[in-house]
Write an enzyme that holds these catalytic residues in place. Sequence first.
Site: not given
Length: 398
Positions: A150, A332
Amino acid sequence: MTVSHQLLRTGKFSQDDIAIVDPAEWHHYQPGWTLVGGGLKNKEDLRQPLTKLVDPKLKFYNEQVGAFAPEENLITLSNGDKVNYEQLVVAPGINVDTSTIKGLPEALADPKSLVSTIFKYDTCDKASRNIKDFKKGNAIFTHPAGAIKCAGAPQKIMWLASDHWQRTGSYNYKDPSSSSINISFATGLPVMFGVPKYSATLEALRKERGIEGLFQHDLVEINGDTAIFARPDGGDKVTKRFDLLHAVPKMGPYPFVKNSALADQAGYVDVDQATLQHKKFANVWSAGDASSLPTSKTAAAVTAQAPVLVSNMLRSMNGQEVETGYDGYTSCPLLTEYGKVLLAEFKYGGVPKETFGKLFDQATPKRAFYYLKKDFFPWVYQNHMVKGRWGGPKGFIR
Ligand code: UQ1
């Protein structure tokens, strides 16, 4: 979880044909820890006991893998037991190692320190308390050099914190020098984000909010209220005094993967980037953070990888050729403030591949994407993805 349950749902497997080996007690929805850091969720609501999630038709070894022996088609568990297989999927994730930054484990463990990280269950709520309590001083948010999972999270928490301080009057975007809080983003990378299209928006946002950009600054040590940065471009170390620090540890493959015959040079499971089949052992497969797939490591990426892996494993078991089905899709959802998300979606090469691109410019933060991130993804992941019923941008799968 999603691969094993997708396999089971094909109906081609009987009781105990498929086994899961996982030492964890809890299955966490990790993308939600950013929301915990932002004070939007309770961390206890983002985990479920693993035993509850594993379908009773699967054999469950609640054990750690000790070693792989791909030449012999078996794995050894840490309790010494050996388990044979015909097909093996390696998906243990990536190791978030706080000891990679000197002084970080101690600073995180100190309940009085204003040092936290949303990358650990133990401290994601400390991040929220620290941000709420903070009224004046230097706040530094870091992003390490090297691969992490991430890649947007290190700045998501900063965007939320700056928005919180702006709303509560401790920070003024329009005149940061008159604010009681100074904000710096110290990143090991040369840019805000790896994909130019989204990086441009985020760089503009950084400037708009008066946030100092310390590029090619890689946090290596915390000493009291001093943060020490290495310079990946070769310069001398830089020290900065801080009052609040949000630190992101370096990450890497687990030793039992890295030190195995399955690993590539970097220590990740060496699979073909389009078929997810191991380059040397045709009955070994990998997806997710432990794999060598050269894309950004996210849960969204797994939604696109899992069906390709499952289909290719079945083809291979039937003696058919595997197909090049994975294009590197990842995403994302970047929280830029309370109420807005920039939904970055892209494939190999950092080329945008946007689900809603025909409707919106996804580089512009949107309210609808905020609710996807805050409410829909946690729900669909915890109720459907872990059960093999969610295909990401493709929607529900049968
Ligand atoms: C997704 O499916 C997913 O998993 C539940 C996420 O959670 C982490 C995501 O961030 C994204 C972007 C997806 C992809 C799904 C759509 C509808 C774009």
